[in-house]
Scaffold this motif. Sequence first.
Motif, PDB file in Angstrom:
ATOM      1  N   ARG A 190       3.476  -5.216   8.296  1.00  0.00           N
ATOM      2  CA  ARG A 190       2.979  -6.922   9.033  1.00  0.00           C
ATOM      3  C   ARG A 190       1.879  -7.036   8.731  1.00  0.00           C
ATOM      4  N   LEU A 191       1.798  -8.042   8.579  1.00  0.00           N
ATOM      5  CA  LEU A 191       0.611  -9.516   8.048  1.00  0.00           C
ATOM      6  C   LEU A 191      -0.125 -10.085   9.565  1.00  0.00           C
ATOM      7  N   LEU A 192      -1.091  -9.798   9.751  1.00  0.00           N
ATOM      8  CA  LEU A 192      -1.576 -10.704  10.573  1.00  0.00           C
ATOM      9  C   LEU A 192      -2.900 -11.250  10.297  1.00  0.00           C
ATOM     10  N   GLY A 193      -3.569 -11.786  11.587  1.00  0.00           N
ATOM     11  CA  GLY A 193      -5.204 -12.392  10.866  1.00  0.00           C
ATOM     12  C   GLY A 193      -6.006 -12.038  12.861  1.00  0.00           C
ATOM     13  N   GLY A 194      -6.705 -12.907  12.450  1.00  0.00           N
ATOM     14  CA  GLY A 194      -6.953 -14.787  12.182  1.00  0.00           C
ATOM     15  C   GLY A 194      -5.200 -15.465  12.452  1.00  0.00           C
ATOM     16  N   GLU A 195      -5.056 -16.412  11.006  1.00  0.00           N
ATOM     17  CA  GLU A 195      -3.758 -17.031  11.440  1.00  0.00           C
ATOM     18  C   GLU A 195      -3.613 -16.297   9.742  1.00  0.00           C
ATOM     19  N   PRO A 196      -2.764 -15.392   9.571  1.00  0.00           N
ATOM     20  CA  PRO A 196      -2.445 -15.184   7.856  1.00  0.00           C
ATOM     21  C   PRO A 196      -2.000 -16.425   7.106  1.00  0.00           C
ATOM     22  N   PHE A 197      -1.448 -17.144   7.117  1.00  0.00           N
ATOM     23  CA  PHE A 197      -1.465 -18.944   6.567  1.00  0.00           C
ATOM     24  C   PHE A 197      -2.406 -19.394   6.006  1.00  0.00           C
ATOM     25  N   PHE A 198      -3.682 -18.769   6.503  1.00  0.00           N
ATOM     26  CA  PHE A 198      -4.866 -19.224   6.155  1.00  0.00           C
ATOM     27  C   PHE A 198      -5.350 -19.096   4.842  1.00  0.00           C
ATOM     28  N   ASP A 199      -4.673 -17.948   4.073  1.00  0.00           N
ATOM     29  CA  ASP A 199      -4.891 -18.058   2.620  1.00  0.00           C
ATOM     30  C   ASP A 199      -3.407 -18.087   2.313  1.00  0.00           C
ATOM     31  N   ARG A 200      -2.412 -19.082   1.975  1.00  0.00           N
ATOM     32  CA  ARG A 200      -1.591 -18.790   1.868  1.00  0.00           C
ATOM     33  C   ARG A 200      -0.938 -17.890  -0.191  1.00  0.00           C
ATOM     34  N   LYS A 201      -1.685 -18.549  -0.755  1.00  0.00           N
ATOM     35  CA  LYS A 201      -1.635 -17.726  -1.793  1.00  0.00           C
ATOM     36  C   LYS A 201      -1.729 -16.226  -2.458  1.00  0.00           C
ATOM     37  N   LEU A 202      -2.567 -15.938  -0.710  1.00  0.00           N
ATOM     38  CA  LEU A 202      -3.057 -14.330  -0.638  1.00  0.00           C
ATOM     39  C   LEU A 202      -1.862 -13.974  -0.036  1.00  0.00           C
ATOM     40  N   LEU A 203      -1.450 -14.208   0.914  1.00  0.00           N
ATOM     41  CA  LEU A 203      -0.053 -13.912   1.652  1.00  0.00           C
ATOM     42  C   LEU A 203       0.963 -13.599   0.884  1.00  0.00           C
ATOM     43  N   LEU A 204       1.394 -14.242   0.106  1.00  0.00           N
ATOM     44  CA  LEU A 204       1.856 -14.514  -0.956  1.00  0.00           C
ATOM     45  C   LEU A 204       2.468 -12.867  -1.246  1.00  0.00           C
ATOM     46  N   ASP A 205       1.194 -13.019  -2.086  1.00  0.00           N
ATOM     47  CA  ASP A 205       0.976 -11.855  -3.390  1.00  0.00           C
ATOM     48  C   ASP A 205       0.731 -10.808  -2.997  1.00  0.00           C
ATOM     49  N   ALA A 206       0.731 -10.536  -1.353  1.00  0.00           N
ATOM     50  CA  ALA A 206       0.909  -8.717  -1.269  1.00  0.00           C
ATOM     51  C   ALA A 206       2.412  -8.456  -0.736  1.00  0.00           C
ATOM     52  N   LEU A 207       2.646  -9.876  -0.157  1.00  0.00           N
ATOM     53  CA  LEU A 207       4.337  -9.534   0.180  1.00  0.00           C
ATOM     54  C   LEU A 207       4.848  -9.319  -1.561  1.00  0.00           C
ATOM     55  N   LYS A 208       4.806 -10.530  -2.434  1.00  0.00           N
ATOM     56  CA  LYS A 208       5.315  -9.989  -3.751  1.00  0.00           C
ATOM     57  C   LYS A 208       4.754  -8.423  -4.005  1.00  0.00           C
ATOM     58  N   TYR A 209       3.486  -7.778  -4.646  1.00  0.00           N
ATOM     59  CA  TYR A 209       2.977  -6.793  -4.249  1.00  0.00           C
ATOM     60  C   TYR A 209       3.712  -5.616  -3.447  1.00  0.00           C
ATOM     61  N   ALA A 210       3.826  -5.735  -2.802  1.00  0.00           N
ATOM     62  CA  ALA A 210       4.813  -4.579  -1.368  1.00  0.00           C
ATOM     63  C   ALA A 210       6.033  -4.253  -1.999  1.00  0.00           C
ATOM     64  N   ASP A 211       7.053  -5.980  -2.116  1.00  0.00           N
ATOM     65  CA  ASP A 211       7.955  -5.834  -2.516  1.00  0.00           C
ATOM     66  C   ASP A 211       8.067  -4.820  -4.087  1.00  0.00           C
ATOM     67  N   GLU A 212       7.635  -5.519  -4.776  1.00  0.00           N
ATOM     68  CA  GLU A 212       7.616  -4.826  -5.940  1.00  0.00           C
ATOM     69  C   GLU A 212       7.546  -3.083  -6.141  1.00  0.00           C
ATOM     70  N   LYS A 213       6.185  -3.019  -4.932  1.00  0.00           N
ATOM     71  CA  LYS A 213       5.961  -1.293  -5.362  1.00  0.00           C
ATOM     72  C   LYS A 213       6.703  -0.288  -4.800  1.00  0.00           C
ATOM     73  N   THR A 214       7.455  -1.349  -3.616  1.00  0.00           N
ATOM     74  CA  THR A 214       8.258  -0.361  -3.065  1.00  0.00           C
ATOM     75  C   THR A 214       9.821  -0.196  -3.600  1.00  0.00           C
ATOM     76  N   LYS A 215      10.267  -0.923  -4.545  1.00  0.00           N
ATOM     77  CA  LYS A 215      11.682  -0.919  -5.214  1.00  0.00           C
ATOM     78  C   LYS A 215      11.080   0.179  -6.390  1.00  0.00           C
ATOM     79  N   GLU A 216      10.146   0.093  -6.773  1.00  0.00           N
ATOM     80  CA  GLU A 216       9.605   0.548  -7.924  1.00  0.00           C
ATOM     81  C   GLU A 216       9.636   2.563  -7.318  1.00  0.00           C
ATOM     82  N   LYS A 217       9.105   2.848  -5.947  1.00  0.00           N
ATOM     83  CA  LYS A 217       9.876   4.092  -5.369  1.00  0.00           C
ATOM     84  C   LYS A 217      10.547   4.488  -4.967  1.00  0.00           C
ATOM     85  N   GLY A 218      12.159   3.322  -5.463  1.00  0.00           N
ATOM     86  CA  GLY A 218      13.341   3.503  -4.319  1.00  0.00           C
ATOM     87  C   GLY A 218      12.673   3.577  -2.934  1.00  0.00           C
TER      88      GLY A 218
END
Length: 497
Positions: A161-189
């Motif tokens: 769950r991504l929140l703040g503040g307003e999580p889209f205040f730093d859009r790149k950071l939020l998108l990077d977090a989504l991408k990293y978590a998506d990749e890591k969970t796929k790696e671990k099945g």
Amino acid sequence: MLKQSQNLMEGVYKEDGVPVLRVINMEKGGLVELTEEQGIIFEMLKEERDRMEFIGLLGEEYEEQAERVVDELIRLGLVVDDEQMTEKKHPEIPEGIGTFKARALYLFTSDACNMDCAHCYVPEHIRHDNKRTMSPEVIKKTIDEFIEQAQAVGIKEIELRLLGGEPFFDRKLLLDALKYADEKTKEKGMDVKFVINTNATLCNEKTVEALKPFAEKLFMIVSLDGDEDAHNAQRPLRGGKPTYKLVIEGMKRLKEAGIYVCPHTVISSRNNDQIAELMEYIKNELGINQLSYSFMHVPDFAGDIGIRDLTSAEKMDIVRLTHEKAKELDMELTGHWKFSIAQSVTNSPSLCEGGISTICVTSNGDMFACQRHVGDSNKRLGNIMDGLVENLTLFRNQRLRQWLSQMCSSGGKGCVSCLVTGECGSKEGQGAGEEGDASVATIELQAYANQGGKKGAEEQVDDNFHAELLRYYLENCPTNVIRTTEFDTIVNGMQPR
């Protein structure tokens, strides 16, 4: 001697026109739907009766049946037999309670916010500091540690769950977090569900397009507090400009992109008279089939903001209205965990998951059991850069003892409603045990997350509301809404601010 257990709440629910007696044990937790024969015996035991005489009273032909029903009612915790009673024991801590379950991770990627909601529980000096954003190092460390712990305890799906503040205040950071978590969970099945609590004012076309790769696993919880006037008064931009039209535009873009959107309304004295109209607008104009809501609690540091919390009676009016309207419009209702029927039942293990299976990590890596603890240095659990499990273990074994001693130093006044009464070494009303008592370390963080069972002003005011809410659920909610075995909730725990 046979008699009904103490602290029971009864209600009659009509299922397809047939009345069904339901009973909640307020001490042990659990909701039971009684069969007709169980109901008859249960009602007869409102008065204390000798077991043998009572069975004989029912007649020889019903003796075997009566014995069976009485034993069933005893097993269900609705009837007690003095001859079988043993010394009262404190509730047992569930097996494995000392291990962090790693189910949901709350990431405050940005403390900064473009809105100025007076009722926000995050102190103003934090949410208006534009420099407080989470570093990539903290994001990766947090996600790695959380996934590792989830694997260790056999969790196959996590919620980020991504929140703040307003999580889209730093859009790149939020998108990077989504991408990293998506990749890591796929790696671990593993599977991951993303939940973003947002005001949607920054969800422009570019942002929504960037979210599309995550659409199938992304849930957007968007703050919408009534019609245009009410929403703009309750949720203005910093500087006072209105936000309603920006929010509606953002929600429409998200929905058109195939991303799940659920509006969330914080109900106060300002907008409690327009909830029915809001539900009609959400369903008929926005084409959204769900509403999440919670009741406003103005934090102490906010002072007089021109609106107030609702009374218990006003809250129950809203509950009845939203349920009736939801039936009429064929909508789903979700909301704050305090709507759970477990909220009012002493010792129910599902009261709060803060620090048990969920953890909050702020922009600088500080850890808290609950998002409402953010900013309170006394409730800080450590920093994620020093290790997730290491910090929680250290806290359980050292700081929690000290904290419990402080919270319970008033002579154990909180013991009456404490979820873990006695496990701290207290004697029901005598406060916490000696520092170093081994049982303290097994409490986990639940007592901490729930203020050690001590009720603050908000909870005391809400006592009547929770009692009325329980009765409403008993008499009005079908069994597919109230899970009788897990004693779960009508809501799913989504909690945007």
